[in-house]
Design a protein around this motif. Structure first.
Motif, mmCIF file in Angstrom:
data_model
loop_
_atom_site.group_PDB
_atom_site.id
_atom_site.type_symbol
_atom_site.label_atom_id
_atom_site.label_comp_id
_atom_site.label_asym_id
_atom_site.label_seq_id
_atom_site.Cartn_x
_atom_site.Cartn_y
_atom_site.Cartn_z
ATOM 1 N N MET A 87 -35.312 79.392 -51.839
ATOM 2 C CA MET A 87 -36.361 78.649 -51.151
ATOM 3 C C MET A 87 -36.100 76.932 -51.954
ATOM 4 O O MET A 87 -37.237 76.610 -52.192
ATOM 5 C CB MET A 87 -37.470 78.953 -53.125
ATOM 6 N N ALA A 88 -34.564 77.184 -51.371
ATOM 7 C CA ALA A 88 -34.616 75.524 -50.574
ATOM 8 C C ALA A 88 -35.776 75.025 -49.768
ATOM 9 O O ALA A 88 -35.463 75.434 -48.964
ATOM 10 C CB ALA A 88 -33.513 75.780 -51.078
ATOM 11 N N LYS A 89 -35.951 73.707 -49.615
ATOM 12 C CA LYS A 89 -36.300 73.150 -48.577
ATOM 13 C C LYS A 89 -35.619 73.307 -47.554
ATOM 14 O O LYS A 89 -35.946 72.631 -46.292
ATOM 15 C CB LYS A 89 -37.211 71.916 -48.675
ATOM 16 N N HIS A 90 -33.636 72.736 -47.676
ATOM 17 C CA HIS A 90 -33.255 72.674 -46.535
ATOM 18 C C HIS A 90 -32.848 74.222 -46.005
ATOM 19 O O HIS A 90 -32.370 74.739 -46.868
ATOM 20 C CB HIS A 90 -32.034 71.858 -47.232
ATOM 21 N N ARG A 91 -33.055 74.361 -45.006
ATOM 22 C CA ARG A 91 -32.936 75.085 -43.920
ATOM 23 C C ARG A 91 -31.486 75.674 -44.109
ATOM 24 O O ARG A 91 -30.607 76.897 -43.807
ATOM 25 C CB ARG A 91 -33.211 75.237 -42.755
ATOM 26 N N TRP A 92 -30.622 74.809 -43.816
ATOM 27 C CA TRP A 92 -29.188 75.013 -44.177
ATOM 28 C C TRP A 92 -29.037 76.054 -44.866
ATOM 29 O O TRP A 92 -27.585 76.313 -45.609
ATOM 30 C CB TRP A 92 -28.121 74.167 -43.446
ATOM 31 N N LEU A 93 -29.675 75.425 -46.355
ATOM 32 C CA LEU A 93 -29.383 76.030 -47.589
ATOM 33 C C LEU A 93 -30.189 77.801 -47.881
ATOM 34 O O LEU A 93 -29.312 78.580 -47.842
ATOM 35 C CB LEU A 93 -29.346 75.714 -48.877
#
Length: 269
Positions: A87-93
């Motif tokens: 659910m993180a905002k950063h797509r790399w995560l």
């Protein structure tokens, strides 16, 4: 009011008589010296603890429970981290986390167990310290991975079920992303997570029977090795007994999870 009271007493009386009849039936079955159930009764300490004397706690059904408890603790930590990463905002995560979750969730548990058995080394050295990965450790890791993936999905669903107004209110108060999760969202999602967590634990406990492929002396391994000398007709009763052990341990957990789920739905309404 009185009718409801009498109906309740009548139901309790019927349940008490049923329980007494069941106890009497079991006593007559296990007390027959020439019967197969009597053989099961004599070997019951071995099935439960891995030792005929009943003093060892390194095998049998007790080991299945130990694997489930340690595996669920490990899966809870990994699933929480994986769910938050999804659910993180950063797509790399979030993208790698979703890929890992989908891979583990849709992989056969038995294949994952075999993979951990051969992928994890027996000995490893890290920072000058030597570690030994026993078959028991590999079994715990192999079972905790798919459980963690399913738990991560439970967390995601519970968090997304929290009303969006909670996010907006927390942002207006100046909370950071981590503070919103820790102080606002997770406490509200916790009651919705618990039923799914308990169902996953019951499923993990049932799946500990797969640990027999790693060679640990859990209850199914004992049936295949120690009790293999029993005649075929008696082995059926041993397997039925093991089935009842799993049922008696997991069914109350499933009932409690169902009740908690109903209460949570009622609160949501």
């Amino acid at each position: 009011m009185m009718d409801a009271f009498y109906l309740k007493r009548k139901r309790q009386t019927r349940q008490a008589f049923t329980l007494l009849a069941l106890i009497g039936l079991l006593f007559s079955m296990f007390n027959d010296p020439g019967g197969e159930w009597h053989q099961v009764w004599l070997r019951l300490p071995l099935l439960l603890t891995g030792s005929q004397q009943g003093w060892s706690w390194s095998g049998g059904f007790v080991l299945n429970i130990f694997i489930s408890l340690v595996g669920m603790a490990l899966a809870t930590v990994m699933g929480l981290l994986l769910g938050l990463a999804m659910m993180a905002k950063h797509r790399w995560l979030s993208l790698p986390a979703r890929a890992v979750m989908n891979f583990l969730r849709n992989s056969p548990w038995l294949v994952l167990l075999f993979s951990m058995l051969y992928l994890l080394p027996y000995h490893a050295t890290l920072f000058g310290f030597s570690f030994t990965f026993s078959p028991l450790f590999k079994a715990i890791v192999g079972l905790s991975l798919p459980t963690a993936a399913n738990f991560a999905e439970v967390i995601r669903g519970a968090v997304q079920s929290v009303h969006s107004g909670q996010w907006e209110s927390a942002r207006s108060l100046g909370y950071t992303w981590w503070q919103i999760y820790r102080l606002v969202i997770l406490p509200q999602a916790f009651r919705r997570i618990i039923p799914g967590w308990m169902n996953l634990y019951a499923l993990l406990t049932i799946s500990t029977a797969l640990a027999t492929v790693t060679g640990v002396q859990e209850v199914v391994t004992l049936l295949r090795t120690t009790l293999a000398t029993e005649n075929e007709s008696a082995l059926v009763y041993f397997y039925v007994s093991v089935l009842l052990m799993f049922f008696c341990y997991c069914y109350p957990i499933a009932l409690l999870a169902r009740r908690l789920e109903k209460n949570t739905k009622g609160d949501a309404l």
